[in-house]
Design a protein around this motif. Structure first.
Motif, PDB file in Angstrom:
ATOM      1  N   GLU A  93       4.358   4.775   1.749  1.00 43.14           N
ATOM      2  CA  GLU A  93       3.597   4.707   0.504  1.00 43.14           C
ATOM      3  C   GLU A  93       4.330   5.400  -0.643  1.00 43.14           C
ATOM      4  O   GLU A  93       4.247   4.954  -1.799  1.00 43.14           O
ATOM      5  CB  GLU A  93       2.210   5.319   0.706  1.00 43.14           C
ATOM      6  CG  GLU A  93       1.296   4.442   1.558  1.00 43.14           C
ATOM      7  CD  GLU A  93      -0.023   5.100   1.887  1.00 43.14           C
ATOM      8  OE1 GLU A  93      -0.984   4.373   2.208  1.00 43.14           O
ATOM      9  OE2 GLU A  93      -0.104   6.357   1.845  1.00 43.14           O
ATOM     10  N   ARG A 150       6.800   2.897  -1.776  1.00 39.34           N
ATOM     11  CA  ARG A 150       6.062   1.844  -2.483  1.00 39.34           C
ATOM     12  C   ARG A 150       5.679   2.281  -3.889  1.00 39.34           C
ATOM     13  O   ARG A 150       5.849   1.521  -4.859  1.00 39.34           O
ATOM     14  CB  ARG A 150       4.796   1.493  -1.693  1.00 39.34           C
ATOM     15  CG  ARG A 150       3.909   0.451  -2.360  1.00 39.34           C
ATOM     16  CD  ARG A 150       2.469   0.590  -1.909  1.00 39.34           C
ATOM     17  NE  ARG A 150       1.895   1.896  -2.245  1.00 39.34           N
ATOM     18  CZ  ARG A 150       0.769   2.372  -1.726  1.00 39.34           C
ATOM     19  NH1 ARG A 150       0.102   1.687  -0.816  1.00 39.34           N
ATOM     20  NH2 ARG A 150       0.308   3.569  -2.102  1.00 39.34           N
ATOM     21  N   HIS A 183       6.648   0.532  -7.395  1.00 43.01           N
ATOM     22  CA  HIS A 183       5.640   0.077  -8.346  1.00 43.01           C
ATOM     23  C   HIS A 183       5.854   0.718  -9.717  1.00 43.01           C
ATOM     24  O   HIS A 183       5.697   0.059 -10.763  1.00 43.01           O
ATOM     25  CB  HIS A 183       4.240   0.398  -7.834  1.00 43.01           C
ATOM     26  CG  HIS A 183       3.788  -0.495  -6.729  1.00 43.01           C
ATOM     27  ND1 HIS A 183       2.569  -0.335  -6.079  1.00 43.01           N
ATOM     28  CD2 HIS A 183       4.369  -1.568  -6.135  1.00 43.01           C
ATOM     29  CE1 HIS A 183       2.443  -1.268  -5.156  1.00 43.01           C
ATOM     30  NE2 HIS A 183       3.526  -2.023  -5.164  1.00 43.01           N
ATOM     31  N   ALA A 231       5.984  -4.232  -3.796  1.00 42.06           N
ATOM     32  CA  ALA A 231       6.203  -3.717  -2.443  1.00 42.06           C
ATOM     33  C   ALA A 231       4.869  -3.516  -1.747  1.00 42.06           C
ATOM     34  O   ALA A 231       3.832  -3.319  -2.385  1.00 42.06           O
ATOM     35  CB  ALA A 231       6.974  -2.402  -2.476  1.00 42.06           C
ATOM     36  N   LYS A 232       4.914  -3.554  -0.428  1.00 42.63           N
ATOM     37  CA  LYS A 232       3.747  -3.304   0.415  1.00 42.63           C
ATOM     38  C   LYS A 232       4.136  -2.302   1.490  1.00 42.63           C
ATOM     39  O   LYS A 232       5.136  -2.487   2.187  1.00 42.63           O
ATOM     40  CB  LYS A 232       3.287  -4.621   1.062  1.00 42.63           C
ATOM     41  CG  LYS A 232       2.198  -4.485   2.094  1.00 42.63           C
ATOM     42  CD  LYS A 232       0.869  -4.116   1.488  1.00 42.63           C
ATOM     43  CE  LYS A 232      -0.238  -4.063   2.543  1.00 42.63           C
ATOM     44  NZ  LYS A 232      -1.505  -3.565   1.988  1.00 42.63           N
ATOM     45  N   ALA A 233       3.382  -1.218   1.618  1.00 39.78           N
ATOM     46  CA  ALA A 233       3.621  -0.210   2.644  1.00 39.78           C
ATOM     47  C   ALA A 233       2.811  -0.549   3.883  1.00 39.78           C
ATOM     48  O   ALA A 233       1.600  -0.776   3.793  1.00 39.78           O
ATOM     49  CB  ALA A 233       3.247   1.179   2.133  1.00 39.78           C
TER      50      ALA A 233
END
Length: 255
Positions: free
Chosen positions: A44, A47, A51, A57-59
């Motif tokens: 995160e 991520r 951002h 992005a996706k954690a």
């Protein structure tokens, strides 16, 4: 427009030093990044940095030693970001001691993370890439796989296995438009390397030995690796497969 605009990439160990640097670089090149890590908190943080820079992005928490975790992470990535174009197997773990001082339980963990885990990812991702007739895979191994490294026998064996595996998969899937290449870091300033230094008993002496043995005069930084990885993942490397590239400051110069 970045070199990888519109591509979807998954990076294992994406919350770590090298993994985080790879994720950030892919995002800066326009890719959407699935950040897979055993630590969701670490993923995160990467991520959030992506951002903040305007990237996507996706954690995702993922234990690569567990096939169910891997399948779920791949499915979540594709549901949130789209089909996977690029797989980066970066997650790794090591224990630093002479082989005769290690225990079978440690071998099992080393093999599960450094060899079986990447096999899970390949097995989960390759069918989709083959069906689409396109894909890029970059496996992060180690110079220990190429020349050996005292105190890292089982780790080196796993990474050597990944080199051989990568070459075989490159042959098997060339007809599907999939390339598979390997990047081998040398000593790099990560949390894992910090453990290695402390285990050596005299960290400063060890660092001085590395500085003397590396022609470019320093150990690697995580930011030294992403350029090679992005190269293999992009169109400039479309006619390159089954190759191994060392990023070690010249510590190893094997052909």
């Amino acid at each position: 427009m970045g070199k990888l605009e519109g591509k979807v990439v998954i990076v294992t160990g994406g919350g770590g030093g090298i993994g985080g640097a790879i994720c950030r670089r892919f995002a800066s090149e326009g890719a959407s990044v699935g950040i897979l890590d055993l630590s969701l908190e670490a993923a995160e943080k990467v991520r959030d940095a992506i951002h903040a820079s305007g990237g996507t992005a996706k954690a995702i928490r993922c234990d690569i030693t567990d096939r169910a975790h891997v399948d779920a992470a791949v499915a979540e990535t594709e549901a949130k970001l789209g089909v996977i174009d690029v797989l980066i197997n970066n997650a790794g773990w090591d224990v630093f001691r002479p082989f005769v001082d290690t225990e079978p339980a440690q071998w099992d963990k080393l093999i599960a993370i450094n060899l079986t885990g990447p096999l899970h990812l390949h097995h989960a991702v390759l069918p989709g890439m083959a069906a689409r007739k396109r894909g890029r895979i970059v496996n992060i191994a180690s110079d220990a796989a190429r020349v050996g490294s005292s105190g890292e026998a089982v780790y080196a064996a796993c990474k050597g296995g990944m080199v051989a595996f990568s070459k075989t998969i490159a042959r098997e899937h060339a007809r599907h438009g999939i390339t598979v290449n390997v990047v081998c870091p040398g000593p790099t300033d990560t949390a894992l390397f910090a453990e290695y230094k402390e285990g050596a008993g005299n960290p400063e002496k060890l660092m001085e030995a590395f500085r003397r043995s590396i022609p470019l005069g320093r150990i690697g930084h995580p930011e030294d690796l992403p350029g090679a990885v992005v190269f293999f993942a992009g169109d400039d490397a479309r006619f390159i497969t089954g190759q191994v590239l060392s990023v070690s400051g010249g510590l190893t110069m094997a052909g």
